[in-house]
Design an enzyme around this catalytic site. Structure first.
Site, PDB file in Angstrom:
ATOM      1  N   LYS A  22      26.844 -16.652  -7.129  1.00  0.00           N
ATOM      2  CA  LYS A  22      26.770 -16.488  -8.586  1.00  0.00           C
ATOM      3  C   LYS A  22      26.479 -15.035  -8.947  1.00  0.00           C
ATOM      4  CE  LYS A  22      22.630 -17.478 -10.634  1.00  0.00           C
ATOM      5  NZ  LYS A  22      22.028 -16.417 -11.457  1.00  0.00           N
ATOM      6  N   ASN A  23      25.477 -14.461  -8.273  1.00  0.00           N
ATOM      7  CA  ASN A  23      25.039 -13.125  -8.682  1.00  0.00           C
ATOM      8  C   ASN A  23      26.012 -12.027  -8.265  1.00  0.00           C
ATOM      9  OD1 ASN A  23      22.912 -14.312  -9.887  1.00  0.00           O
ATOM     10  ND2 ASN A  23      21.372 -13.684  -8.394  1.00  0.00           N
ATOM     11  N   CYS A 117      12.053 -13.953 -21.035  1.00  0.00           N
ATOM     12  CA  CYS A 117      12.663 -14.777 -20.000  1.00  0.00           C
ATOM     13  C   CYS A 117      11.538 -15.483 -19.256  1.00  0.00           C
ATOM     14  CB  CYS A 117      13.440 -13.845 -19.079  1.00  0.00           C
ATOM     15  SG  CYS A 117      13.960 -14.576 -17.553  1.00  0.00           S
ATOM     16  N   ARG A 122      11.381  -8.581 -17.996  1.00  0.00           N
ATOM     17  CA  ARG A 122      12.758  -8.174 -17.722  1.00  0.00           C
ATOM     18  C   ARG A 122      13.339  -7.168 -18.710  1.00  0.00           C
ATOM     19  NH1 ARG A 122      16.292 -13.009 -15.344  1.00  0.00           N
ATOM     20  NH2 ARG A 122      17.309 -11.256 -14.325  1.00  0.00           N
ATOM     21  N   ASP A 314      14.404 -14.459  -5.285  1.00  0.00           N
ATOM     22  CA  ASP A 314      15.126 -15.691  -5.654  1.00  0.00           C
ATOM     23  C   ASP A 314      14.909 -16.827  -4.650  1.00  0.00           C
ATOM     24  OD1 ASP A 314      16.061 -14.438  -7.894  1.00  0.00           O
ATOM     25  OD2 ASP A 314      18.050 -14.003  -7.108  1.00  0.00           O
ATOM     26  N   ARG A 406      22.582 -23.986 -13.487  1.00  0.00           N
ATOM     27  CA  ARG A 406      22.990 -22.597 -13.718  1.00  0.00           C
ATOM     28  C   ARG A 406      23.323 -21.902 -12.402  1.00  0.00           C
ATOM     29  NH1 ARG A 406      18.543 -19.484 -15.675  1.00  0.00           N
ATOM     30  NH2 ARG A 406      20.027 -17.913 -15.064  1.00  0.00           N
TER      31      ARG A 406
HETATM   32  N1  EPU Z   1      13.551  -3.725 -14.371  1.00  0.00           N
HETATM   33  C1  EPU Z   1      13.075  -2.738 -15.172  1.00  0.00           C
HETATM   34  N2  EPU Z   1      13.946  -2.082 -15.998  1.00  0.00           N
HETATM   35  C2  EPU Z   1      15.272  -2.389 -16.014  1.00  0.00           C
HETATM   36  C3  EPU Z   1      15.758  -3.402 -15.184  1.00  0.00           C
HETATM   37  C4  EPU Z   1      14.876  -4.058 -14.350  1.00  0.00           C
HETATM   38  O1  EPU Z   1      11.882  -2.448 -15.181  1.00  0.00           O
HETATM   39  O2  EPU Z   1      16.023  -1.749 -16.782  1.00  0.00           O
HETATM   40  C5  EPU Z   1      12.634  -4.457 -13.480  1.00  0.00           C
HETATM   41  C6  EPU Z   1      12.604  -5.952 -13.695  1.00  0.00           C
HETATM   42  O3  EPU Z   1      11.750  -6.331 -14.741  1.00  0.00           O
HETATM   43  C7  EPU Z   1      12.189  -6.457 -12.337  1.00  0.00           C
HETATM   44  C8  EPU Z   1      12.854  -5.476 -11.387  1.00  0.00           C
HETATM   45  O4  EPU Z   1      13.102  -4.294 -12.163  1.00  0.00           O
HETATM   46  O5  EPU Z   1      10.791  -6.347 -12.208  1.00  0.00           O
HETATM   47  C9  EPU Z   1      14.141  -5.945 -10.771  1.00  0.00           C
HETATM   48  O6  EPU Z   1      15.019  -6.454 -11.775  1.00  0.00           O
HETATM   49  P1  EPU Z   1      16.593  -6.371 -11.657  1.00  0.00           P
HETATM   50  O7  EPU Z   1      17.123  -5.548 -12.776  1.00  0.00           O
HETATM   51  O8  EPU Z   1      16.982  -5.976 -10.269  1.00  0.00           O
HETATM   52  O9  EPU Z   1      17.032  -7.868 -11.919  1.00  0.00           O
HETATM   53  P2  EPU Z   1      18.422  -8.290 -12.534  1.00  0.00           P
HETATM   54  O10 EPU Z   1      19.463  -7.359 -12.061  1.00  0.00           O
HETATM   55  O11 EPU Z   1      18.294  -8.526 -13.986  1.00  0.00           O
HETATM   56  C10 EPU Z   1      19.220  -9.811 -10.570  1.00  0.00           C
HETATM   57  C11 EPU Z   1      19.541 -11.251 -10.358  1.00  0.00           C
HETATM   58  C12 EPU Z   1      18.251 -12.057 -10.378  1.00  0.00           C
HETATM   59  C13 EPU Z   1      17.340 -11.537  -9.278  1.00  0.00           C
HETATM   60  C14 EPU Z   1      17.087 -10.029  -9.478  1.00  0.00           C
HETATM   61  C15 EPU Z   1      16.270  -9.411  -8.378  1.00  0.00           C
HETATM   62  C16 EPU Z   1      21.749 -11.540 -11.310  1.00  0.00           C
HETATM   63  C17 EPU Z   1      22.591 -12.151 -12.361  1.00  0.00           C
HETATM   64  N3  EPU Z   1      20.431 -11.723 -11.420  1.00  0.00           N
HETATM   65  O12 EPU Z   1      18.618  -9.717 -11.849  1.00  0.00           O
HETATM   66  O13 EPU Z   1      18.619 -13.388 -10.079  1.00  0.00           O
HETATM   67  O14 EPU Z   1      16.113 -12.234  -9.295  1.00  0.00           O
HETATM   68  O15 EPU Z   1      18.356  -9.352  -9.543  1.00  0.00           O
HETATM   69  O16 EPU Z   1      16.871  -9.598  -7.156  1.00  0.00           O
HETATM   70  O17 EPU Z   1      22.244 -10.929 -10.391  1.00  0.00           O
HETATM   71  C18 EPU Z   1      18.452 -15.746 -10.162  1.00  0.00           C
HETATM   72  O18 EPU Z   1      19.578 -15.797  -9.629  1.00  0.00           O
HETATM   73  O19 EPU Z   1      17.709 -16.741 -10.271  1.00  0.00           O
HETATM   74  C19 EPU Z   1      17.984 -14.467 -10.668  1.00  0.00           C
HETATM   75  C20 EPU Z   1      17.004 -14.363 -11.566  1.00  0.00           C
END
Ligand code: EPU
Length: 428
Positions: A22-23, A117, A122, A314, A406
């Site tokens: 998915k991701n 969230c 996030r 995850d 999801r």
């Molecule tokens: N963060 C910031 N600023 C940003 C973006 C992120 O501070 O602009 C922080 C977040 O709050 C968090 C950390 O950085 O503490 C990592 O967040 P990241 O941005 O890497 O998460 P994401 O890209 O939004 C993806 C996956 C998540 C998974 C995370 C971490 C997808 C669609 N989602 O989210 O997957 O937990 O990376 O590996 O790829 C799930 O599948 O259940 C899921 C939540």
């Protein structure tokens, strides 16, 4: 609303094949906005998040069709609408993936600001900082991010934040940089395998991306990108979830299409618990067949979730469910989303002995879990509860499984095929 009713205590036995990730699929689908031709994807999982992304892309003028043989074809047929509405963004945070591609290809994008969230705050500050460094102007107006860029220009972009890098932020900046003028260097890029899968698609489309999978990604901008065919990588989180399910039921399960090569930290921690992972077929280490066997006595361990190649957040809830049955005290520290513990109170309702202090939970192993009605409003937390239900004595009802749907395709049917007693029921 659907729920799963589980009668625990059955050993899982048999084979299960891992679906496409998915991701990985979500940002790859968004990359279709960059192409001057159709993008055909194989192994896209059938999940509500994928349907939501298809709906969003549809609104953005990208026709999404499912071919007779189960593949997905995405083609931009109209580039007038550049707005990702709140209605869709609030159901799926990954909608933010369209921001970079829209800006790069159409010079403008309006994307509703994702809100709170279940797993924590996030923020998206790193996405915005990166795109601004490429020359975008971004304002927040009425809850909408309004972004414009006459042209994006290559730049040095630093994506390190308080909790490490950002996976979707890296996807956004890397995608946008493919059509920027000049060279972009992303420092502190996320190293997740899903970022590599996206880079592979972009390169096949004609982009020049180097270094994906390392903290330094270099992108030389090109004039245009073409449509291609791509097979999405298998889902390492789904694979890890079934590994934990097998272990929690003292089962004997072979996992096919398993991206074991991207699961070193998971394999290390599971082996520490006493789970054996035997490679039955390792000819393609990203699509291996792995036999999972578990010892009767589970050893307690310490684990800290971290960005890749560390142990994935995850899989934290699923591992916690497993460790509730270990013989001793385990420590789980969450370093990616320090508030991601919705499952703790629910697992406690099933008799787990859990003591949380900030981002750390001590899991004191118990002899058995006892079935109970439970619910969690996070996808992975719900998966942890299903695993606990499979191992528990007596019936467990996991409510609101739309969270599970999801991210896990037909989890109930797949577990049933492995011998679990699990039914999907409608709750009023
Ligand atoms: N963060 C910031 N600023 C940003 C973006 C992120 O501070 O602009 C922080 C977040 O709050 C968090 C950390 O950085 O503490 C990592 O967040 P990241 O941005 O890497 O998460 P994401 O890209 O939004 C993806 C996956 C998540 C998974 C995370 C971490 C997808 C669609 N989602 O989210 O997957 O937990 O990376 O590996 O790829 C799930 O599948 O259940 C899921 C939540």
């Amino acid at each position: 609303m659907d729920a799963f009713v589980i009668e625990g205590g059955r050993r899982l036995k048999g084979r299960v094949s891992v679906n496409g990730s998915k991701n990985a699929a979500l940002p790859i689908m968004a990359a279709a906005l960059l192409a001057d031709g159709p993008l055909t994807l194989h192994d896209v999982p059938d999940l509500s998040d994928i349907q939501n992304m298809a709906r969003l892309l549809g609104e953005l003028g990208c026709k999404v069709a499912f071919t007779d043989d189960g593949h997905m074809r995405l083609e931009v047929i109209d580039d007038l609408n550049c707005q990702a509405r709140y209605d869709i963004v609030r159901t799926m945070r990954a909608s933010i993936c369209v921001l970079g591609p829209l800006l790069a290809k159409r010079g403008k994008a309006t994307v509703s600001m994702p809100g709170g969230c279940a797993i924590g705050e996030r923020p998206i500050d790193l996405h915005l900082r990166g795109l601004r460094q490429l020359g975008a102007e971004i304002e927040l107006s009425g809850g909408e991010l309004v972004a414009t860029a006459r042209e994006l220009r290559g730049a040095k972009v630093f994506l390190g934040g308080t909790f490490g890098s950002t996976v979707l932020g890296t996807a956004n900046i890397m995608s946008a940089a493919t059509l920027a003028k000049g060279t972009t260097v992303i420092e502190s890029a996320a190293c997740e395998p899903e970022v590599v899968d996206l880079a592979n698609v972009l390169n096949a489309m004609g982009a020049h991306v180097r270094g994906a999978g390392t903290p330094r990604i270099v992108v030389e901008g090109v004039e245009k990108l073409r449509g291609v065919e791509h097979t999405v990588m298998p889902d390492r989180i789904e694979a890890g979830t079934y590994m934990c399910a097998a272990a929690a039921t003292n089962g004997d399960v072979t996992i096919d299409n398993c991206p074991l090569d991207a699961m070193a930290a998971v394999a290390d921690r599971l082996e520490g618990i006493g789970i054996s992972l035997d490679i039955v077929d390792g000819s393609d280490p990203m699509r291996a067949a792995v036999s999972v066997g578990s010892a009767r006595r589970l050893e307690p361990i310490a684990v800290t979730t971290q960005p890749y190649p560390g142990f994935p957040t995850d899989l934290q809830a699923q591992l916690m469910a497993l460790l509730t049955l270990a013989d001793g005290n385990s420590m789980i520290t969450e370093k990616v989303f320090p508030e991601r513990f919705l499952h703790v109170a629910e697992l406690s309702r099933m008799g787990a002995a859990l003591y949380r202090q900030g981002p750390t939970v001590m899991v004191s192993g118990v002899k058995k879990l006892i079935g109970a009605p439970v619910m969690a409003s996070d996808l992975r937390a719900s998966a942890g509860l299903v695993l606990a239900g499979l191992a528990a004595k007596g019936p467990t009802t996991v409510n609101r499984v739309y969270h599970l749907d999801r991210g896990y395709e037909k989890m109930d049917q797949r577990l049933r095929a492995l011998g679990a007693q699990i039914e999907r029921v409608k709750m009023t």
